[in-house]
Design an enzyme around this catalytic site. Sequence first.
Site, mmCIF file in Angstrom:
data_model
loop_
_atom_site.group_PDB
_atom_site.id
_atom_site.type_symbol
_atom_site.label_atom_id
_atom_site.label_comp_id
_atom_site.label_asym_id
_atom_site.label_seq_id
_atom_site.Cartn_x
_atom_site.Cartn_y
_atom_site.Cartn_z
ATOM 1 N N ASP A 82 47.200 50.792 34.156
ATOM 2 C CA ASP A 82 48.539 51.132 32.801
ATOM 3 C C ASP A 82 47.816 52.587 32.691
ATOM 4 O O ASP A 82 47.137 52.184 31.615
ATOM 5 C CB ASP A 82 48.988 50.509 32.625
ATOM 6 C CG ASP A 82 49.908 50.331 31.512
ATOM 7 O OD1 ASP A 82 50.092 51.671 31.675
ATOM 8 O OD2 ASP A 82 50.411 49.914 30.965
ATOM 9 N N GLY B 122 29.613 56.199 35.171
ATOM 10 C CA GLY B 122 28.574 55.205 36.381
ATOM 11 C C GLY B 122 29.648 54.704 36.583
ATOM 12 O O GLY B 122 29.702 54.837 38.069
ATOM 13 N N ASP C 96 51.648 42.405 38.004
ATOM 14 C CA ASP C 96 51.734 43.298 36.739
ATOM 15 C C ASP C 96 52.517 42.209 36.012
ATOM 16 O O ASP C 96 53.499 40.970 36.029
ATOM 17 C CB ASP C 96 53.348 44.582 36.326
ATOM 18 C CG ASP C 96 53.297 45.069 35.651
ATOM 19 O OD1 ASP C 96 52.665 45.378 35.274
ATOM 20 O OD2 ASP C 96 54.696 45.424 35.700
ATOM 21 N N TYR D 49 43.293 42.523 21.724
ATOM 22 C CA TYR D 49 44.244 42.827 22.673
ATOM 23 C C TYR D 49 44.477 44.593 22.828
ATOM 24 O O TYR D 49 44.789 45.085 22.296
ATOM 25 C CB TYR D 49 45.204 42.284 22.422
ATOM 26 C CG TYR D 49 46.806 41.993 23.469
ATOM 27 C CD1 TYR D 49 46.383 41.897 24.806
ATOM 28 C CD2 TYR D 49 47.719 43.244 23.219
ATOM 29 C CE1 TYR D 49 47.478 41.808 25.326
ATOM 30 C CE2 TYR D 49 48.800 43.105 23.966
ATOM 31 C CZ TYR D 49 48.739 42.856 25.767
ATOM 32 O OH TYR D 49 49.408 42.755 26.661
ATOM 33 N N LYS E 46 47.983 44.277 29.045
ATOM 34 C CA LYS E 46 47.158 42.825 29.946
ATOM 35 C C LYS E 46 47.059 43.417 30.919
ATOM 36 O O LYS E 46 46.797 44.097 31.858
ATOM 37 C CB LYS E 46 48.655 42.401 30.828
ATOM 38 C CG LYS E 46 48.791 40.742 30.907
ATOM 39 C CD LYS E 46 48.566 39.889 29.806
ATOM 40 C CE LYS E 46 47.598 38.793 30.316
ATOM 41 N NZ LYS E 46 47.390 37.772 29.336
ATOM 42 N N ASP E 47 45.907 42.247 32.149
ATOM 43 C CA ASP E 47 44.714 43.048 32.906
ATOM 44 C C ASP E 47 45.618 42.539 34.409
ATOM 45 O O ASP E 47 45.253 42.005 34.916
ATOM 46 C CB ASP E 47 43.470 42.169 32.573
ATOM 47 C CG ASP E 47 43.413 40.958 32.437
ATOM 48 O OD1 ASP E 47 44.240 40.708 32.038
ATOM 49 O OD2 ASP E 47 42.966 40.061 32.552
HETATM 50 C C1 F6R Z 1 53.113 42.308 28.041
HETATM 51 C C2 F6R Z 1 53.791 44.200 27.602
HETATM 52 C C3 F6R Z 1 54.523 43.984 27.388
HETATM 53 C C4 F6R Z 1 54.404 44.179 25.960
HETATM 54 C C5 F6R Z 1 55.980 44.163 24.790
HETATM 55 C C6 F6R Z 1 55.262 44.938 23.545
HETATM 56 O O1 F6R Z 1 51.451 42.543 28.793
HETATM 57 O O2 F6R Z 1 53.187 44.902 28.328
HETATM 58 O O3 F6R Z 1 55.265 42.824 27.325
HETATM 59 O O4 F6R Z 1 53.695 43.808 25.466
HETATM 60 O O5 F6R Z 1 56.346 45.769 25.324
HETATM 61 O O6 F6R Z 1 54.613 46.032 23.644
HETATM 62 P P1 F6R Z 1 54.579 46.786 22.334
HETATM 63 O O7 F6R Z 1 53.234 45.893 21.694
HETATM 64 O O8 F6R Z 1 53.283 47.940 22.853
HETATM 65 O O9 F6R Z 1 55.591 47.421 21.742
HETATM 66 MG MG MG Z 2 52.108 49.244 29.618
HETATM 67 MG MG MG Z 3 51.038 46.653 33.808
#
Ligand code: F6R
Ligand code: MG
Ligand code: MG
Length: 366
Positions: free
Chosen positions: A13, A102, A130, A227, A230-231
Site C-alpha cells: 500500500d 537485499g 484487502d 501499527y 494492515k498486512d
Molecule cells: C484498515 C484501514 C483503514 C484505516 C482507517 C483509518 O486496514 O486501512 O480502515 O485504518 O481508514 O485510517 P487513518 O488512521 O489513516 O485515518
Molecule cells: Mg491504506
Molecule cells: Mg490495504
Amino acid sequence: MPNKTTLSVIKADIGGYVGHSAMHPDIIENAKESLAGSKLLIDFYVTSCGDDLELIMTHNLGVDNEKVHKLAWETFEKGTEVAKKLKLYGAGQDLLADAFSGNVKGMGPGVAEMEIIERTSEPILIFMADKTSPGAWNLPLYRIFADPFNTAGLIIDPKLHDGFKFEVLNVYENKSITLSCPEEMYDLLVFLGASNYYMINRIFRKTDNEIAAAASTQKLALIAGEYVGKDDPVLIVRSQSGFPAVGEVLEAFAFPHIVAGWMRGSHQGPLMPTSIKQATPTRFDGPPRVICAGFQLCDGKLVGPRDMFDDVSFDETRRQANQIGDFLRRHGPFEPHRLPLSEMEYTTLPKVMEKLKGRFVEGKKG
Ligand code: F6R
Ligand code: MG
Ligand code: MG
C-alpha cells in the site's frame, strides 16, 4: 533439465484513493512502466485490490532474488512519488525502510513466491486480499488441501489421495512447523484455528514434495513494532492435474468466513470474494475483500488474467457477506465485532488507563 519458472507476487500500500478505498490509475500505469523497463522479468501483470498495488511477476531467477525484490521496491518508490504529487492518502505507507537492503521481506511489502517446473499445462490462481491479514488464508487453504467436503479430488483422484503437508508459521515467535494431512489433521487445526498467531506459509503435495501453494505471512505490526497499516495478504495456488481443480480451489471462498481486519484493522468481518472492479472497500472501510486472478503459465508468460470471482455463482456469498456484515456492525464497539484488546491495531487503552489509573479501587469481595 527443464527451465524453472519463478512466480513472485509482491504487494504494498503506497497511497490510497480515496482514503484507503482504492488505488489511483496513475500508480498502476507508473508500475507497468517501471516493470516494462526492466530486463529481469519474463512477464508481469499489475493490478490492485483495494488500496494495495499488486505486482505479479515471472522470471528465472528463483525465490528471494535480490534483483527482483529491488525492482519491486523501486517500483513502489516511484509509485510513492506519484502518490505524493497527487496527495493521495498515506503515500508510501508500507515502505518501512529508508533504503532497500537485499530483500523486501521485513521492509513492509507482502511477498508470496514459488519456483516450479511448468507442467504441460499450468493453471495458477493468485489471490489478493484487502483489509485483513495472512491468517485469512488458513480456513480456505485447509478446506482446499485437507477437506474432502470441499475438494472431491482428495477422495477421487489418486494423485491427491495421499494428501498434503502444511508449513505453518507462528508469526509472533517466527518459528514454523510442518504437519501432514490427513494423519495430523487434528493437530494442524489446533494451530490453524488461531489464525492471528499461526499462518500457513506453504503447502506441498505429499507424494513428491511438489509445491502447491505459497502465501505472504508478513505482519506489518510486528515488523514496525507499532501499527502502520494492515498486512493485506497475497497467495499463489497451483491447480488441476494432481492439484485441486480450479473449481475446488474457488469453492473454499464460497463461505464468507470471518476474518480480522476491516475498519482500523481492529474488527472482525466476513471475507467477501468480488471481481477486481468491485474490490474497493467503502462501507466502514470494508467488508474485507478477496480477489482472484487466474492465469495459464506458458513458458513463464502469464496468459490471462481471468477475473475468477466475476461470476454469478458467487452472488449468494456476497449477499451473505453483506448480511453478516450488517449483523456484526450492529455490535458497534463491542466484541466480537471489535477485536479483543490484545489484538487491536489501534488502541487507546494505555492512554485511557493512564488517565483513569487513580480511580481504580479494590473490587468488593463476596
Ligand atoms: C484498515 C484501514 C483503514 C484505516 C482507517 C483509518 O486496514 O486501512 O480502515 O485504518 O481508514 O485510517 P487513518 O488512521 O489513516 O485515518
Ligand atoms: Mg491504506
Ligand atoms: Mg490495504
